[in-house]
Design a protein around this motif. Structure first.
Motif, PDB file in Angstrom:
ATOM      1  N   ASP A  15      71.768  33.314 -39.829  1.00 21.66           N
ATOM      2  CA  ASP A  15      71.682  32.966 -38.625  1.00 21.66           C
ATOM      3  C   ASP A  15      72.246  31.750 -38.007  1.00 21.66           C
ATOM      4  N   ASP A  38      74.249  34.122 -29.064  1.00 16.94           N
ATOM      5  CA  ASP A  38      74.103  35.427 -29.610  1.00 16.94           C
ATOM      6  C   ASP A  38      75.290  36.184 -29.620  1.00 16.94           C
ATOM      7  N   ARG A 135      78.294  37.401 -34.370  1.00  6.79           N
ATOM      8  CA  ARG A 135      77.022  37.386 -34.023  1.00  6.79           C
ATOM      9  C   ARG A 135      76.426  38.559 -33.246  1.00  6.79           C
TER      10      ARG A 135
END
Length: 450
Positions: A15, A38, A135
């Motif tokens: 992440d 994101d 992502r």
């Protein structure tokens, strides 16, 4: 377990891309391109090919800059073919680098003022491998040219799969940031710009302040602090050697090339975000309707159409979106989108060379705006308002304008903020806009003083 597709293998998705970067940071010349949010792409690379790097000194002259771009063209032309496995990923190995504002000055008849021996005006490395993260798909890959040694790939695989990563260091400012001129000093420069605009010398000038604070400690931790504050489409961390580094949280695309199609997305028009939803919406609507900001944006769109015209096929340049409202964590912006098609015989390197520096951070007309900036700004811009880019083996390029960016050198951290001054600009509003843009980043790092 890793899966292999020729020159591509899957690796753990993280992440926080700093987790990958820290596992590779002891290798020579590491770099992180960090898209945040994101969606988008993260890229980590290190250990560039020996003898395949280019560097410009802090204040290069015109022959040095011309030689740099000629050698950059040669590097890009002398690239290996791309196999199918690498072609489907956004980056297939290739060039990653920085070309600062000061590197562009000699191309416009100006002389750089950076201190000799300071951070380089330009630095480009050729990376035969990289770690990529998508992502949106939450997938990560190690992509490598076929010639990358099996032993190096094994080492990279072990590093990227390791459960632990080196612990972060510590970072601390020694005092708060200070601008290179106070409010009265900014007003004096602003009034001089207004005088040149009234005289018909120019229509718009981007006037900036530089904020400086001494620091000690780990600059990667400073970048982590900035990264945790917000997401940025064009974040980056690039060590420059000898305690120097570029830390960028830029929201602005400069030039992208894919399949011969060129895209640029200039930003002009800014308002601060508000905590209250209704107030924030009203601020955004006011910006979207602002005649002044739309006119300012349109000036830069016209300038960029002209810049793209040097390397794009005649008749191919089109404005696909004007004055789109895009909201970032600290500010709202107006963003336009211009596209064209590279003309036969014209390369991404030529496009980059002939478009630097970006019109959104100089003004119009570009050369006269640059002359005024050179006369009025007290400190060299160095990397600020230059570009960080990648140009891969498949001739795909993406690049940012280095705004919301900091440069560390000689024990000091510098952060620039600027805004476009036009005929109907108000001094207090323009001065406040600078703090709207970079004040949050300064306060974040000043939190290390507590």
């Amino acid at each position: 377990m890793s899966t292999y597709r020729g020159t591509v293998e899957t690796v753990p998705y993280r992440d926080d891309p700093l987790a990958h970067y820290r596992r590779l940071a002891d290798l020579p010349d590491p770099v992180l391109l960090d898209s945040g949010g994101d969606r988008g792409l993260d890229l980590v690379a290190a250990a560039p090919l020996a003898g395949r790097s280019l560097r410009l000194p802090a204040a290069p002259d015109a022959p040095a800059v011309a030689r740099f771009f000629s050698e950059l063209e040669t590097l890009h032309a002398d690239r290996p073919p791309v196999d199918d496995a690498r072609a489907v990923l956004p980056f297939a190995g290739g060039l990653v680098g920085l070309i600062g504002y000061d590197a562009a000055l000699p191309m416009h008849g100006l002389t750089g003022r950076a201190t000799p021996g300071g951070a380089p005006a330009a630095l480009v490395h050729e990376y035969p491998w990289a770690v990529l993260q998508d992502r949106a798909r939450r997938e990560a890959w190690l992509v490598a040219r076929p010639g990358v040694a099996p032993a190096l790939r094994r080492d990279l695989r072990l590093r990227l799969h390791a459960s632990g990563a080196p612990l972060p260091g510590t970072f601390r400012l020694e005092r708060p940031f200070r601008p290179d001129r106070d409010g009265a000093g900014y007003r004096g420069a602003f009034e001089q710009v207004q005088g040149w605009i009234r005289a018909g010398d120019c229509y718009q000038v981007n006037l900036a302040l530089r904020f400086t604070a001494p620091f000690h400690g780990d600059l990667l931790e400073a970048y982590a602090m900035l990264r945790h504050r917000d997401s940025a489409p064009f974040g980056a961390y690039l060590p420059l050697g000898e305690g120097r580094a570029l830390l960028s949280r830029s929201p602005e695309r400069f030039l992208a090339v894919a399949g011969g199609v060129v895209t640029t997305e200039p930003i002009k028009g800014t308002r601060p975000r508000a905590v209250d939803t209704a107030t924030d919406r009203a601020i955004a609507e006011e910006l979207a309707a602002s005649v002044k900001d739309r006119a300012e944006n349109l000036m830069i769109v016209d300038l960029l159409r002209n810049d793209l015209g040097r390397n794009c096929r005649p008749g191919s340049i089109r404005v696909e979106e004007l004055f789109a409202l895009r909201s970032f964590p600290a500010v709202h912006h107006l963003v336009s989108t211009v596209r064209g098609e590279l003309a036969p015989g014209h390369s991404p390197v030529a496009l980059l060379r002939d478009s630097l520096p970006g019109g959104s951070i100089t003004g119009a007309p570009k050369r006269r705006a640059m002359e005024i900036i050179h006369a009025l700004e007290r400190e060299p811009r160095q990397a600020y308002c230059g570009s960080l880019f990648y140009l891969d083996d498949a001739a795909r390029m993406d690049s940012s304008i280095l705004i919301r960016s900091l440069l560390a050198q000689d024990g000091e951290l510098h952060c620039w903020g600027g805004g476009g001054v036009v005929a109907d600009s108000a001094c207090d509003a323009e001065h406040r806009e600078i703090y709207d843009k970079v004040g949050g980043y300064l306060r974040t790092l000043e939190g290390s003083l507590q």
